[in-house]
Design an enzyme around this catalytic site. Structure first.
Site, PDB file in Angstrom:
ATOM      1  N   ALA A 200       0.699  -0.881  -0.035  1.00 31.06           N
ATOM      2  CA  ALA A 200      -0.081   0.031  -0.123  1.00 31.06           C
ATOM      3  C   ALA A 200       0.594   1.005   0.589  1.00 31.06           C
ATOM      4  O   ALA A 200       2.033   1.367  -0.822  1.00 31.06           O
ATOM      5  CB  ALA A 200      -1.245  -0.154   1.333  1.00 31.06           C
ATOM      6  N   SER A 201       0.683   1.765   0.404  1.00 32.01           N
ATOM      7  CA  SER A 201       1.569   3.372   1.095  1.00 32.01           C
ATOM      8  C   SER A 201       3.063   3.769   1.543  1.00 32.01           C
ATOM      9  O   SER A 201       3.321   4.190   0.981  1.00 32.01           O
ATOM     10  CB  SER A 201       0.527   4.424   2.706  1.00 32.01           C
ATOM     11  OG  SER A 201      -0.698   4.860   1.671  1.00 32.01           O
ATOM     12  N   VAL A 202       3.523   2.153   1.321  1.00 29.30           N
ATOM     13  CA  VAL A 202       4.695   1.573   1.631  1.00 29.30           C
ATOM     14  C   VAL A 202       6.094   2.654   0.225  1.00 29.30           C
ATOM     15  O   VAL A 202       6.528   3.577   0.336  1.00 29.30           O
ATOM     16  CB  VAL A 202       5.029   0.851   2.738  1.00 29.30           C
ATOM     17  CG1 VAL A 202       6.312   0.785   2.390  1.00 29.30           C
ATOM     18  CG2 VAL A 202       4.523   0.114   3.870  1.00 29.30           C
ATOM     19  N   SER A 203       4.837   2.675  -0.818  1.00 28.49           N
ATOM     20  CA  SER A 203       5.371   2.357  -2.152  1.00 28.49           C
ATOM     21  C   SER A 203       5.593   3.938  -2.608  1.00 28.49           C
ATOM     22  O   SER A 203       5.929   4.325  -3.599  1.00 28.49           O
ATOM     23  CB  SER A 203       5.099   1.292  -2.807  1.00 28.49           C
ATOM     24  OG  SER A 203       3.447   1.837  -2.833  1.00 28.49           O
TER      25      SER A 203
ATOM     26  N   TYR B 245      -6.420  13.348   0.387  1.00 32.87           N
ATOM     27  CA  TYR B 245      -5.598  12.263   0.774  1.00 32.87           C
ATOM     28  C   TYR B 245      -6.171  11.235   0.145  1.00 32.87           C
ATOM     29  O   TYR B 245      -7.588  11.490   0.161  1.00 32.87           O
ATOM     30  CB  TYR B 245      -4.799  11.561   1.639  1.00 32.87           C
ATOM     31  CG  TYR B 245      -4.162  10.618   2.177  1.00 32.87           C
ATOM     32  CD1 TYR B 245      -3.216  10.915   2.188  1.00 32.87           C
ATOM     33  CD2 TYR B 245      -4.557   9.475   2.667  1.00 32.87           C
ATOM     34  CE1 TYR B 245      -2.040   8.963   1.883  1.00 32.87           C
ATOM     35  CE2 TYR B 245      -4.066   7.894   2.433  1.00 32.87           C
ATOM     36  CZ  TYR B 245      -2.938   8.390   2.209  1.00 32.87           C
ATOM     37  OH  TYR B 245      -1.915   7.168   2.117  1.00 32.87           O
TER      38      TYR B 245
END
Length: 186
Positions: A58-61, A149
Site C-alpha cells: 500500500a502506501s509504503v511504496s 489524501y
C-alpha cells in the site's frame, strides 16, 4: 536490533513469533541473520504467513514512486507538470487537467478508496479494473484546488499502468528479483 562495532546484538530472540502476523528477514550480505514468519495472512485466517508470502504494501511504496518520477524528470523523460493523459492510455476526460504534480501532492481531486462502492481491498484486482473504479466517480474538485489524501492519488496507479512510464525506470536490481513473478497485487 542494535549494531555496534560491526556486529549485531538482538534485544530479544526472534525464535518465538508470538503475535507476529507477517514475515521478517534481516540480512548481512547474503547471510540471513533473522528469517521468521508467523501468524496468518489476514485476508484468509486459514493461510499461514511464510517467508514466501507476498504482502500488499500500500502506501509504503509512495516514496519510491515519487523518487522514480523525480528521477525520470531529472533524466528529461517527463516533467512533473505533464498531464496524466500523456502517460495513461484511455485517460478519462475528467482527468485530463490532472498533472503528475497533482498526483504527487494529493491535489488531483481523485477520491480515496473508501469512496468507491464495491471495492474489495482483500481481492486481487487488475490495474484496468482499479482505474475504471476511480474513473466511475466524479473528482472531488478541480485538480490543484485542495489537498485530499487518497491511497491511489499517487502516480503508482496511473504511471504503473501497462505502458506507463514507470516501466522505463529501474532504481536498483535486488538479489533474486528475477524470481519475483509479475502479477497484480493482492
Amino acid at each position: 536490533v542494535l549494531q555496534s562495532s560491526g556486529s549485531f546484538h538482538y534485544t530479544y530472540p526472534m525464535t518465538d513469533v508470538g503475535s507476529l502476523h507477517g514475515a521478517v528477514l534481516l540480512q548481512r550480505g547474503t547471510e540471513d541473520l533473522i528469517a521468521v514468519a508467523g501468524g496468518t495472512t489476514g485476508t484468509n485466517s486459514d493461510t499461514d504467513c511464510t517467508l514466501g508470502t507476498r504482502f500488499q504494501i500500500a502506501s509504503v511504496s509512495k516514496q519510491f514512486t515519487a523518487a522514480a518520477v523525480l528521477l525520470l524528470a531529472d533524466r528529461g523523460v517527463l516533467s512533473v507538470d505533464d498531464p496524466v493523459r500523456n502517460w495513461l492510455e484511455g485517460c478519462p476526460a475528467a482527468w485530463e487537467p490532472i498533472t503528475l504534480h497533482h498526483l504527487l501532492s494529493h491535489s488531483s481531486g481523485l477520491v480515496h478508496w473508501h469512496a468507491l462502492p464495491g471495492l474489495d481491498l482483500t481481492s486481487p484486482a487488475a490495474t484496468s479494473d482499479l482505474l475504471g473504479s476511480f474513473a466511475s466517480v466524479p473528482l472531488l474538485g478541480p485538480p490543484g484546488e485542495r489537498f485530499s489524501y487518497s491511497s491511489r492519488d499517487t502516480p503508482q496507479l496511473v504511471l504503473g499502468a501497462p505502458g506507463g512510464v514507470l516501466a522505463q525506470v529501474q532504481l536498483v536490481t535486488l538479489p533474486g528479483q528475477a524470481d519475483v513473478p509479475d502479477q497484480e497485487p493482492g
